[in-house]
Design a protein around this motif. Structure first.
Motif, PDB file in Angstrom:
ATOM      1  N   LYS A  13      54.464 -52.548-102.137  1.00  0.00           N
ATOM      2  CA  LYS A  13      53.013 -52.541-102.310  1.00  0.00           C
ATOM      3  C   LYS A  13      52.412 -53.869-101.868  1.00  0.00           C
ATOM      4  O   LYS A  13      51.413 -53.899-101.136  1.00  0.00           O
ATOM      5  N   TRP A  14      53.024 -54.980-102.272  1.00  0.00           N
ATOM      6  CA  TRP A  14      52.498 -56.299-101.902  1.00  0.00           C
ATOM      7  C   TRP A  14      52.547 -56.509-100.392  1.00  0.00           C
ATOM      8  O   TRP A  14      51.595 -57.057 -99.812  1.00  0.00           O
ATOM      9  N   LYS A  15      53.631 -56.071 -99.758  1.00  0.00           N
ATOM     10  CA  LYS A  15      53.754 -56.237 -98.306  1.00  0.00           C
ATOM     11  C   LYS A  15      52.684 -55.428 -97.574  1.00  0.00           C
ATOM     12  O   LYS A  15      52.104 -55.892 -96.579  1.00  0.00           O
ATOM     13  N   LEU A  16      52.427 -54.210 -98.064  1.00  0.00           N
ATOM     14  CA  LEU A  16      51.373 -53.391 -97.463  1.00  0.00           C
ATOM     15  C   LEU A  16      50.025 -54.072 -97.592  1.00  0.00           C
ATOM     16  O   LEU A  16      49.259 -54.164 -96.627  1.00  0.00           O
ATOM     17  N   TYR A  17      49.729 -54.567 -98.798  1.00  0.00           N
ATOM     18  CA  TYR A  17      48.441 -55.210 -99.031  1.00  0.00           C
ATOM     19  C   TYR A  17      48.293 -56.488 -98.207  1.00  0.00           C
ATOM     20  O   TYR A  17      47.202 -56.822 -97.746  1.00  0.00           O
ATOM     21  N   GLU A  30      40.111 -51.585-105.646  1.00  0.00           N
ATOM     22  CA  GLU A  30      41.256 -51.058-106.378  1.00  0.00           C
ATOM     23  C   GLU A  30      42.485 -51.944-106.187  1.00  0.00           C
ATOM     24  O   GLU A  30      43.214 -52.251-107.141  1.00  0.00           O
ATOM     25  N   ARG A  31      42.731 -52.367-104.957  1.00  0.00           N
ATOM     26  CA  ARG A  31      43.893 -53.217-104.702  1.00  0.00           C
ATOM     27  C   ARG A  31      43.747 -54.576-105.382  1.00  0.00           C
ATOM     28  O   ARG A  31      44.721 -55.141-105.883  1.00  0.00           O
ATOM     29  N   PHE A  32      42.528 -55.088-105.402  1.00  0.00           N
ATOM     30  CA  PHE A  32      42.289 -56.375-106.058  1.00  0.00           C
ATOM     31  C   PHE A  32      42.582 -56.275-107.554  1.00  0.00           C
ATOM     32  O   PHE A  32      43.205 -57.170-108.147  1.00  0.00           O
ATOM     33  N   ILE A  33      42.163 -55.156-108.184  1.00  0.00           N
ATOM     34  CA  ILE A  33      42.436 -54.949-109.607  1.00  0.00           C
ATOM     35  C   ILE A  33      43.939 -54.883-109.858  1.00  0.00           C
ATOM     36  O   ILE A  33      44.456 -55.484-110.810  1.00  0.00           O
ATOM     37  N   GLU A  34      44.658 -54.154-108.991  1.00  0.00           N
ATOM     38  CA  GLU A  34      46.111 -54.043-109.152  1.00  0.00           C
ATOM     39  C   GLU A  34      46.786 -55.410-109.014  1.00  0.00           C
ATOM     40  O   GLU A  34      47.690 -55.756-109.782  1.00  0.00           O
ATOM     41  N   LEU A  35      46.331 -56.197-108.039  1.00  0.00           N
ATOM     42  CA  LEU A  35      46.938 -57.507-107.823  1.00  0.00           C
ATOM     43  C   LEU A  35      46.651 -58.457-108.975  1.00  0.00           C
ATOM     44  O   LEU A  35      47.525 -59.238-109.380  1.00  0.00           O
ATOM     45  N   THR A  36      45.445 -58.409-109.521  1.00  0.00           N
ATOM     46  CA  THR A  36      45.129 -59.282-110.656  1.00  0.00           C
ATOM     47  C   THR A  36      45.965 -58.896-111.876  1.00  0.00           C
ATOM     48  O   THR A  36      46.382 -59.769-112.656  1.00  0.00           O
ATOM     49  N   THR A  52      55.050 -65.848-108.367  1.00  0.00           N
ATOM     50  CA  THR A  52      53.740 -65.985-109.006  1.00  0.00           C
ATOM     51  C   THR A  52      52.775 -66.732-108.092  1.00  0.00           C
ATOM     52  O   THR A  52      51.602 -66.345-107.972  1.00  0.00           O
ATOM     53  N   ALA A  53      53.259 -67.768-107.443  1.00  0.00           N
ATOM     54  CA  ALA A  53      52.417 -68.511-106.495  1.00  0.00           C
ATOM     55  C   ALA A  53      52.020 -67.612-105.319  1.00  0.00           C
ATOM     56  O   ALA A  53      50.877 -67.654-104.833  1.00  0.00           O
ATOM     57  N   TYR A  54      52.955 -66.779-104.861  1.00  0.00           N
ATOM     58  CA  TYR A  54      52.686 -65.849-103.764  1.00  0.00           C
ATOM     59  C   TYR A  54      51.586 -64.856-104.160  1.00  0.00           C
ATOM     60  O   TYR A  54      50.649 -64.587-103.389  1.00  0.00           O
ATOM     61  N   LEU A  55      51.691 -64.309-105.377  1.00  0.00           N
ATOM     62  CA  LEU A  55      50.692 -63.353-105.850  1.00  0.00           C
ATOM     63  C   LEU A  55      49.330 -64.012-106.012  1.00  0.00           C
ATOM     64  O   LEU A  55      48.295 -63.406-105.722  1.00  0.00           O
ATOM     65  N   ASN A  56      49.331 -65.239-106.479  1.00  0.00           N
ATOM     66  CA  ASN A  56      48.077 -65.965-106.638  1.00  0.00           C
ATOM     67  C   ASN A  56      47.378 -66.136-105.288  1.00  0.00           C
ATOM     68  O   ASN A  56      46.162 -65.946-105.162  1.00  0.00           O
ATOM     69  N   ASN A  57      48.150 -66.457-104.262  1.00  0.00           N
ATOM     70  CA  ASN A  57      47.604 -66.632-102.916  1.00  0.00           C
ATOM     71  C   ASN A  57      47.095 -65.303-102.353  1.00  0.00           C
ATOM     72  O   ASN A  57      46.012 -65.234-101.767  1.00  0.00           O
ATOM     73  N   LEU A  58      47.873 -64.229-102.553  1.00  0.00           N
ATOM     74  CA  LEU A  58      47.479 -62.918-102.039  1.00  0.00           C
ATOM     75  C   LEU A  58      46.231 -62.406-102.746  1.00  0.00           C
ATOM     76  O   LEU A  58      45.316 -61.862-102.101  1.00  0.00           O
ATOM     77  N   THR A  59      46.162 -62.601-104.042  1.00  0.00           N
ATOM     78  CA  THR A  59      44.981 -62.178-104.799  1.00  0.00           C
ATOM     79  C   THR A  59      43.748 -62.946-104.349  1.00  0.00           C
ATOM     80  O   THR A  59      42.642 -62.391-104.246  1.00  0.00           O
ATOM     81  N   SER A 243      53.771 -55.636-120.683  1.00  0.00           N
ATOM     82  CA  SER A 243      53.863 -55.935-122.106  1.00  0.00           C
ATOM     83  C   SER A 243      52.698 -55.221-122.792  1.00  0.00           C
ATOM     84  O   SER A 243      51.689 -54.894-122.156  1.00  0.00           O
ATOM     85  N   ARG A 244      52.826 -54.985-124.097  1.00  0.00           N
ATOM     86  CA  ARG A 244      51.766 -54.258-124.803  1.00  0.00           C
ATOM     87  C   ARG A 244      50.447 -55.023-124.754  1.00  0.00           C
ATOM     88  O   ARG A 244      49.377 -54.429-124.619  1.00  0.00           O
ATOM     89  N   LEU A 245      50.505 -56.347-124.809  1.00  0.00           N
ATOM     90  CA  LEU A 245      49.290 -57.147-124.768  1.00  0.00           C
ATOM     91  C   LEU A 245      48.630 -57.065-123.393  1.00  0.00           C
ATOM     92  O   LEU A 245      47.409 -56.880-123.280  1.00  0.00           O
ATOM     93  N   THR A 246      49.434 -57.191-122.336  1.00  0.00           N
ATOM     94  CA  THR A 246      48.888 -57.116-120.984  1.00  0.00           C
ATOM     95  C   THR A 246      48.296 -55.742-120.716  1.00  0.00           C
ATOM     96  O   THR A 246      47.201 -55.614-120.139  1.00  0.00           O
ATOM     97  N   SER A 247      49.004 -54.705-121.152  1.00  0.00           N
ATOM     98  CA  SER A 247      48.518 -53.336-120.982  1.00  0.00           C
ATOM     99  C   SER A 247      47.215 -53.127-121.742  1.00  0.00           C
ATOM    100  O   SER A 247      46.272 -52.503-121.238  1.00  0.00           O
ATOM    101  N   PHE A 248      47.140 -53.687-122.965  1.00  0.00           N
ATOM    102  CA  PHE A 248      45.925 -53.539-123.768  1.00  0.00           C
ATOM    103  C   PHE A 248      44.743 -54.228-123.102  1.00  0.00           C
ATOM    104  O   PHE A 248      43.629 -53.679-123.075  1.00  0.00           O
ATOM    105  N   LYS A 249      44.951 -55.412-122.581  1.00  0.00           N
ATOM    106  CA  LYS A 249      43.861 -56.133-121.913  1.00  0.00           C
ATOM    107  C   LYS A 249      43.320 -55.320-120.728  1.00  0.00           C
ATOM    108  O   LYS A 249      42.111 -55.225-120.521  1.00  0.00           O
ATOM    109  N   LYS A 250      44.256 -54.735-119.968  1.00  0.00           N
ATOM    110  CA  LYS A 250      43.851 -53.917-118.818  1.00  0.00           C
ATOM    111  C   LYS A 250      43.078 -52.681-119.276  1.00  0.00           C
ATOM    112  O   LYS A 250      42.027 -52.349-118.736  1.00  0.00           O
ATOM    113  N   GLY A 251      43.592 -51.987-120.314  1.00  0.00           N
ATOM    114  CA  GLY A 251      42.938 -50.786-120.816  1.00  0.00           C
ATOM    115  C   GLY A 251      41.580 -51.085-121.424  1.00  0.00           C
ATOM    116  O   GLY A 251      40.623 -50.328-121.225  1.00  0.00           O
ATOM    117  N   ALA A 252      41.487 -52.189-122.170  1.00  0.00           N
ATOM    118  CA  ALA A 252      40.215 -52.566-122.784  1.00  0.00           C
ATOM    119  C   ALA A 252      39.169 -52.900-121.721  1.00  0.00           C
ATOM    120  O   ALA A 252      38.008 -52.507-121.827  1.00  0.00           O
TER     121      ALA A 252
END
Length: 320
Positions: A13-17, A30-36, A52-59, A243-252
């Motif tokens: 997914k990251w390579k495609l993006y 949508e892709r920006f939300i997934e990357l964040t 993590t540094a790679y994802l930060n740059n791509l985002t 993680s449950r916390l990360t999932s909750f933040k996204k859902g909220a």
């Protein structure tokens, strides 16, 4: 999840993006939300990783792509209503279906209970409301309840109350969706008992042609608010790879966006109830027309149009 497994799961997914930063605004969003979301997870569990540094740059690249042509805030505002809100709803049509089915079953139970027990309507709607409405029916104006307050006063009161109910349906989702279930179920019971009450008085058609002038938007928005509550609640119940916390933040976050997006609908419903519903003498074709326009809007904007966006996104990714 181990870092190696996380990378293996998401690398394609990251390579495609990375190689295809499309100009399509809904796909970009949508892709920006997934990357964040991925970046948030990586920062939590692998803060010192090169990944993590790679994802930060791509985002960051996607952030620039989204906002480089947005010189005015109005553009972002319009983009939310045109793309982000319907696209978000499209991703959660299953939760929307759950909310609708719960509400529909509750309506049936409310109507059946009212049919089997003469005291049920008074228990749900209150003696004062029932007695007052019966008095209006005897006077020949069964819908007079919508004429008792001033137009502006009723508009403000109803709009505030509906927005409050919607936010309760959303916020109570934090109790693992049980709170949202109860808010939707309770409102469905009330509507079923309410409509049966008028049916028993021989006024079902009259009530439908009057109440659903504003009720089409109002009830639909409450069900959509229930969808938002389930989005948040299910993020706690089913965190998947997060993680449950990360999932909750996204859902909220996603649920809150849906609820905020409903505010104009509640305002419109409140306006109709305060300024239009009171005109019970309006021609039947006009009443039916308002109800149909409201229903078509809800079906198109929250069901058909989001699916079109989702399909367009899928086709665009397939083409690339």
């Amino acid at each position: 999840m181990r870092e190696a497994a996380f990378i293996k799961q998401n690398r394609p997914k990251w390579k495609l993006y990375e190689t295809d930063i499309t100009s399509n605004p809904d796909i970009l969003a949508e892709r920006f939300i997934e990357l964040t979301d991925d970046l948030s997870y990586a920062r939590t569990f692998y803060p010192e990783s090169e990944m993590t540094a790679y994802l930060n740059n791509l985002t960051g690249k996607f952030h620039q792509a989204i906002y480089k042509n947005k010189k005015e805030k109005g553009n972002r505002f319009a983009e939310f209503w045109k793309y982000r809100l319907p696209f978000l709803v499209a991703q959660h049509h299953r939760q929307l279906l759950y909310a609708f089915l719960i509400f529909a079953v509750a309506c049936f139970i409310g109507a059946l209970s009212a049919a089997l027990d003469d005291t049920f309507v008074r228990l749900i709607l209150g003696d004062e409301y029932v007695n007052r409405t019966l008095a209006y029916i005897e006077s020949g104006d069964p819908m007079a309840v919508y004429k008792q307050s001033g137009e502006t006063e009723m508009f403000l009161m109803i709009t505030f109350n509906n927005i409050k109910v919607a936010f309760l349906a959303f916020v109570f989702g934090v109790f693992f969706s049980i709170g949202t279930f109860w808010v939707i179920f309770q409102n469905g019971i009330m509507l079923g008992a309410f409509q049966y009450f008028f049916y028993k008085q021989g006024l079902l058609l009259t009530s439908v042609l009057t109440i659903w002038i504003h009720g089409t938007l109002e009830i639909s928005a409450i069900i959509l608010a229930g969808c938002a509550g389930f989005v948040m609640g299910n993020s706690l119940l089913f965190p998947k790879t997060y993680s449950r916390l990360t999932s909750f933040k996204k859902g909220a976050r996603n649920g809150l966006k849906i609820v905020v997006g409903l505010v104009p609908i509640f305002i419109t419903a409140g306006f109709l109830e305060g300024f239009v519903t009171r005109h019970t003498e309006m021609p039947m074709p006009l009443s039916i027309g308002i109800i149909l326009i409201s229903a078509v809007f809800i079906l198109y904007y929250f069901i058909i149009y989001p699916r079109l966006l989702l399909n367009r996104n899928s086709h665009a990714e397939t083409d690339h």
